[in-house]
Scaffold this active site. Structure first.
Site: not given
Length: 276
Positions: A32, A65, A86, A90
């Site tokens: 990540t 991802d 995560d 993003d």
């Protein structure tokens, strides 16, 4: 779209890769963070006008991802903390990427076109919010034309169009904006239709009762039972016309006083009768 239709096929493909990465010591958090760093590098490359490099750098930006979930499952470290990290990464990665696109438009196109990447970013955040809020309410908002994987692919097509012809980059972004808007509207309509009907209120959980409250409730129930018995007796006596006195229990204080008084009166009457 990929998440709803080909999720199982993708999981079967990425599971061996996740197991191999776990054997090499790679963790999901490392992937990540790597994807987040690569999004910054991609944004700088795109903003400086190197769209070809941006196409190449999109792969190391998006692949982490794809594999962080299988790595977490293979290592047995899947957790709420990891899922939260995560999701936040993003959103930050999307902000960096579209910030690089805005930088490119400000340097090579009309200044007002800078607002187009920000509009795409706002709709992207709206799509993510719709899914999170729907799942919080017990509904489903998955699917749609432009989920995260599709957004990466479409952004790559925009970079390819800009690398082939500088004038084709902006029309490709407008197509991107239209697809994103269609996804947001479709999710809203789907959740709106699914949410029709009465509101489901969860049943209240019984509160814990301490010893003092438990005794008070028992006493209240006992008083209520006696009150109910008296009312039923009154109703029965009024309905039948028979008047009777409910016998008093001997273990009650008033019953003991009556029984003692009757015994005393009986013994006194006996003495008086014998004296006569």
């Amino acid at each position: 779209m990929f998440d709803g239709r080909w999720r199982h096929a993708v999981d079967r493909t990425t599971k061996p890769v996740g197991q191999a990465l776990v054997r090499t010591g790679v963790t999901a958090d490392v992937l990540t963070i790597f994807g987040l760093v690569m999004s910054v590098v991609t944004a700088v490359a795109v903003g400086s006008g190197h769209l070809v490099y941006g196409i190449i750098l999109l792969f190391p930006t998006g692949l982490p991802d794809l594999f962080d979930g299988p790595v977490a499952k293979a290592a047995g470290t899947a957790s709420i903390r990891g899922a939260f990290f995560d999701s936040v990464a993003d959103r930050v990665s999307d902000a960096f990427l579209f910030g690089g696109v805005s930088w490119y438009l400000a340097a090579h196109h009309d200044g007002q076109l800078v607002l187009l990447p920000f509009a795409i970013l706002a709709l992207t955040a709206l799509i993510s919010y719709q899914r999170a809020k729907a799942e919080l309410l017990g509904l489903s908002a998955k699917g749609g034309l432009m989920e995260r994987a599709e957004r990466f692919i479409m952004l790559g097509f925009c970079f390819i169009a800009g690398a082939v012809s500088a004038g084709a980059f902006v029309p490709a972004l407008w197509v991107f904006f239209g697809l994103i808007m269609a996804t947001a509207i479709g999710r809203f309509v789907r959740v709106w239709q699914e949410a029709e009907g009465p509101v489901r209120v969860p049943a209240a959980r019984p509160a814990r009762v301490g010893p003092a409250r438990s005794d008070a409730r028992r006493r209240a129930a006992r008083v209520d039972s006696r009150w109910r018995t008296w009312r039923e007796t009154r109703a029965q006596r009024g309905a039948t016309g028979v008047h009777f006195v409910q016998p008093q229990r001997a273990d009650q204080p008033l019953g003991r006083w009556r029984s003692r008084r009757q015994s005393v009166l009986a013994s006194r009457s006996g003495r008086i009768w014998r004296a006569r």
